[in-house]
Enzyme design. Sequence first.
Site, short mmCIF file in Angstrom:
data_model
loop_
_atom_site.label_atom_id
_atom_site.label_comp_id
_atom_site.label_asym_id
_atom_site.label_seq_id
_atom_site.Cartn_x
_atom_site.Cartn_y
_atom_site.Cartn_z
CB ALA A 73 -0.92 0.00 1.22
CG ASP A 74 2.68 5.09 -1.29
OD1 ASP A 74 3.75 4.82 -0.73
OD2 ASP A 74 2.36 6.25 -1.62
CB THR A 75 -1.19 7.00 2.24
OG1 THR A 75 -1.82 5.77 2.60
CG2 THR A 75 -2.15 8.16 2.51
#
Length: 192
Positions: A73-75
Site C-alpha cells: 500500500a501507499d498513501t
Amino acid sequence: MNLAYPLILGSKSPRRKEILEKAGFLFSAESLDTAENYPEDLPKNKVAAYLAELKAKAFLEKGGYEDKLILTADTTVLIDDVLLEKPADADESKEMLKALSGRTHEVVSAFTILHKNEIKSFSDSTYVTFGKLEDAVIEQYIIEHKPFDKAGSYGIQEGIGLTHIQELKGSYFTVMGLPIHKVYQQLKPFMK
C-alpha cells in the site's frame, strides 16, 4: 478471517498493521526496501497506486511468494495539485501543516494485491478539511508526534488529526493508510 493462502502485509506501517488486525485478518508483515520513485509526468492522484504496485513488484522480483497473498500500500496527500510526501524535517513538516490549515485536501490510499504472479491495484480518495491550525499547535504536534513517517505530515488518529479535522468526505481508514472496505472486498474471494 482465514484466507486460503497466507497473507503478507508488505509494509512497515504500524497503522496498516493495526487496521488489518482490527478487521480480523490473520497475516504476517514483511517489507522490502523499494525506492519510491515515480515518473514526473504521472498524474498526482495516480502516484499512490503506482508506488503500491512498485512495492508488490519487488516481491514478484524476489520470488518465492507464489503460494501467498501479498498486500502492499501507499498513501499520498494532495493540495492544489501539489503532492505532500513524508516531511524530511520539522521545518518541512511545519510548512506542510500550514498549507493544510483551514483548507480541504485529498488523501489517496492505494493498495496492490499480488497472487500467483498476478498484480491488481486499487485506490480510494477521501477529502479532509482542517480547521485553522495555530503555529503553537503545529509546533507542539511536531514535537509530540514526530510525523516524519506520514504523508502530509499528520496522522488522523492523533493530535491535530483528532482535534482539528472538521469534515471528512470518504473513509477514515483511507486517511489512516488503508481503505479496508476495499481491501476486504478484494480479499473476499480468497476467504475459506
